[in-house]
Scaffold this motif. Structure first.
Motif, PDB file in Angstrom:
ATOM      1  N   GLU A  43     -63.702  67.113 -64.598  1.00  0.00           N
ATOM      2  CA  GLU A  43     -63.861  66.937 -66.048  1.00  0.00           C
ATOM      3  C   GLU A  43     -63.470  68.214 -66.793  1.00  0.00           C
ATOM      4  O   GLU A  43     -62.807  68.154 -67.835  1.00  0.00           O
ATOM      5  N   ASP A  46     -59.645  68.563 -66.592  1.00  0.00           N
ATOM      6  CA  ASP A  46     -59.004  67.587 -67.482  1.00  0.00           C
ATOM      7  C   ASP A  46     -59.102  68.017 -68.938  1.00  0.00           C
ATOM      8  O   ASP A  46     -58.146  67.878 -69.706  1.00  0.00           O
ATOM      9  N   ALA A  47     -60.270  68.544 -69.332  1.00  0.00           N
ATOM     10  CA  ALA A  47     -60.457  69.003 -70.710  1.00  0.00           C
ATOM     11  C   ALA A  47     -59.499  70.149 -71.026  1.00  0.00           C
ATOM     12  O   ALA A  47     -58.905  70.200 -72.109  1.00  0.00           O
ATOM     13  N   SER A  49     -56.600  70.811 -69.397  1.00  0.00           N
ATOM     14  CA  SER A  49     -55.215  70.321 -69.316  1.00  0.00           C
ATOM     15  C   SER A  49     -54.803  69.554 -70.559  1.00  0.00           C
ATOM     16  O   SER A  49     -53.648  69.599 -70.969  1.00  0.00           O
ATOM     17  N   ALA A  50     -55.750  68.862 -71.166  1.00  0.00           N
ATOM     18  CA  ALA A  50     -55.445  68.055 -72.349  1.00  0.00           C
ATOM     19  C   ALA A  50     -55.150  68.909 -73.572  1.00  0.00           C
ATOM     20  O   ALA A  50     -54.478  68.453 -74.492  1.00  0.00           O
ATOM     21  N   ARG A  51     -55.641  70.146 -73.595  1.00  0.00           N
ATOM     22  CA  ARG A  51     -55.532  70.946 -74.811  1.00  0.00           C
ATOM     23  C   ARG A  51     -54.801  72.277 -74.669  1.00  0.00           C
ATOM     24  O   ARG A  51     -54.532  72.931 -75.662  1.00  0.00           O
ATOM     25  N   LYS A  57     -54.361  77.847 -69.079  1.00  0.00           N
ATOM     26  CA  LYS A  57     -55.536  77.243 -68.450  1.00  0.00           C
ATOM     27  C   LYS A  57     -56.267  78.258 -67.582  1.00  0.00           C
ATOM     28  O   LYS A  57     -55.621  79.071 -66.916  1.00  0.00           O
TER      29      LYS A  57
END
Length: 64
Positions: A43, A46-47, A49-51, A57
């Motif tokens: 989670e 993913d958070a 990677s999305a932004r 990262k």
């Protein structure tokens, strides 16, 4: 307010850490939000990677 505190955590701290390839990398430590279960590593990844662009990262994620 940081990236992960908006969604998954009450607090977060970012630090630069030594990296053998890049020289420096980003590490993030979070304090999970509320009494429920802590977010999983997937989670958190993913958070990010999305932004964030790949080079921004965090290389290390810690849940306190």
């Amino acid at each position: 307010m940081g990236l992960l505190t908006e969604m998954l955590a009450d607090d977060e701290a970012r630090r630069r850490v030594p990296d053998p390839v890049l020289g420096e990398a980003v590490a993030v430590a979070i304090e999970p939000r509320g009494p429920g279960p802590a977010p999983t590593l997937a989670e958190l990844q993913d958070a990010c990677s999305a932004r964030l662009a790949r080079y921004k990262k965090p290389r290390r994620l810690y849940v306190l």
